[in-house]
Motif scaffolding. Sequence first.
Motif, mmCIF file in Angstrom:
data_model
loop_
_atom_site.group_PDB
_atom_site.id
_atom_site.type_symbol
_atom_site.label_atom_id
_atom_site.label_comp_id
_atom_site.label_asym_id
_atom_site.label_seq_id
_atom_site.Cartn_x
_atom_site.Cartn_y
_atom_site.Cartn_z
ATOM 1 N N VAL A 1 10.092 -20.704 -5.779
ATOM 2 C CA VAL A 1 9.012 -21.558 -6.074
ATOM 3 C C VAL A 1 7.858 -21.364 -5.207
ATOM 4 O O VAL A 1 8.049 -20.479 -4.237
ATOM 5 N N TYR A 2 6.513 -21.351 -5.589
ATOM 6 C CA TYR A 2 5.505 -21.250 -4.808
ATOM 7 C C TYR A 2 4.770 -22.366 -4.496
ATOM 8 O O TYR A 2 4.676 -23.369 -5.059
ATOM 9 N N GLN A 3 4.191 -22.256 -3.118
ATOM 10 C CA GLN A 3 3.643 -23.271 -2.477
ATOM 11 C C GLN A 3 2.406 -23.103 -2.126
ATOM 12 O O GLN A 3 1.811 -22.151 -1.807
ATOM 13 N N ARG A 4 1.195 -24.135 -2.186
ATOM 14 C CA ARG A 4 -0.085 -24.176 -1.565
ATOM 15 C C ARG A 4 0.034 -24.502 -0.166
ATOM 16 O O ARG A 4 0.608 -25.364 0.157
ATOM 17 N N PRO A 5 -0.612 -23.575 0.535
ATOM 18 C CA PRO A 5 -0.482 -23.692 1.933
ATOM 19 C C PRO A 5 -1.196 -24.966 2.423
ATOM 20 O O PRO A 5 -1.944 -25.446 1.626
ATOM 21 N N THR A 6 -0.723 -25.665 3.572
ATOM 22 C CA THR A 6 -1.305 -26.674 3.932
ATOM 23 C C THR A 6 -2.796 -26.608 4.526
ATOM 24 O O THR A 6 -3.537 -27.549 4.504
ATOM 25 N N THR A 7 -2.950 -25.188 5.214
ATOM 26 C CA THR A 7 -3.977 -25.073 5.635
ATOM 27 C C THR A 7 -4.404 -23.522 5.675
ATOM 28 O O THR A 7 -3.726 -22.837 5.140
ATOM 29 N N GLY A 8 -5.880 -23.257 5.588
ATOM 30 C CA GLY A 8 -6.118 -21.955 5.554
ATOM 31 C C GLY A 8 -6.541 -21.142 4.632
ATOM 32 O O GLY A 8 -7.443 -20.550 4.437
ATOM 33 N N ALA A 9 -5.649 -21.147 3.399
ATOM 34 C CA ALA A 9 -5.818 -20.456 2.182
ATOM 35 C C ALA A 9 -6.986 -21.000 1.287
ATOM 36 O O ALA A 9 -6.892 -22.268 1.045
ATOM 37 N N THR A 10 -7.677 -20.186 0.772
ATOM 38 C CA THR A 10 -8.605 -20.767 -0.460
ATOM 39 C C THR A 10 -8.583 -19.503 -1.435
ATOM 40 O O THR A 10 -8.333 -18.504 -1.264
ATOM 41 N N PRO A 11 -8.896 -19.957 -2.695
ATOM 42 C CA PRO A 11 -8.988 -19.148 -3.782
ATOM 43 C C PRO A 11 -9.857 -18.183 -3.743
ATOM 44 O O PRO A 11 -10.937 -18.499 -3.212
#
Length: 293
Positions: free
Chosen positions: A283-293
């Motif tokens: 499964v793929y997870q949206r990070p809780t902090t840091g990442a932006t599209p």
Amino acid sequence: MTEPIGDEEAFVLGDGEFERFREFFYRRTGIQFSPAKRYFVDKRVGACVRDSGEDGFASWFASIRLGIRPELTQNMINQLTVNETYFLREDYQFDSLLNSVLPAVMSRRARTGENGPVRILSLPCSTGEEPYSVALRLLQEWPLIDSVDVEIHAADIDTAVLGHAQHGVYGPRSLQRVPPSWLERHFTPTGGGFHQISAGIRSAITFSRVNVTDPEQMRVFEKFDVIFCRNMLIYFDELSSRRAAENLYGALRPGGYLFLGHSESMSRISPIFTPCRLPDGLVYQRPTTGATP
């Protein structure tokens, strides 16, 4: 040049017509047809032209491009999108939802004090088997279903399949993997081997139309804990896949989870999601902090 439209088998787009059409369809949907799909496109476009009552491809295509008859555009999308599904398809991912993802979601909610319903999105939902499968697995097997509010939303670009999904009537092929006890409890026979899923389950799922590659249309989808987006990205090119990935990212809560089809890999499309290998699958997870599209 296209052949006369009276004979369904004879309808063939010329090379230039095929190129113009597939470019237009790509801009509208993010789906790009390769030359290997010529027969499929010829057959479906021929059906669109005949249904429209227009004199031929040129007249029909002009009506769509100029927006003279908007209903023709939606019929075109309905005809040329693929909707192949059945209940409990790739069931190991529902195992992951129950055994790993929902426990992680509930742990995060307890840790952060987050309130509100657990939100699940099925996109594209096709004729509804996937969101209804989620509902059935939760009703039958999730211990917290009676104490936790759950919202299930479903969306697709094809209005015809959305109508089918809302009606909720399915035949033996769609129902082949549904346990008999579930069928008896949650479905009503309608004759000829067809069954309709219960009104209670139908009313619990919100269906809507959306193009996943369109940022404006996707803006209404937000704060989902889980998104199922299976077997769609395989029809997109690199640019459309990346747009879809960014829009799905925006629809998830930080820490939310994305399920793709078994032959799809987000790692080849965008680095914004974190792969999570669970006992029952990936499964793929949206990070809780840091990442932006």
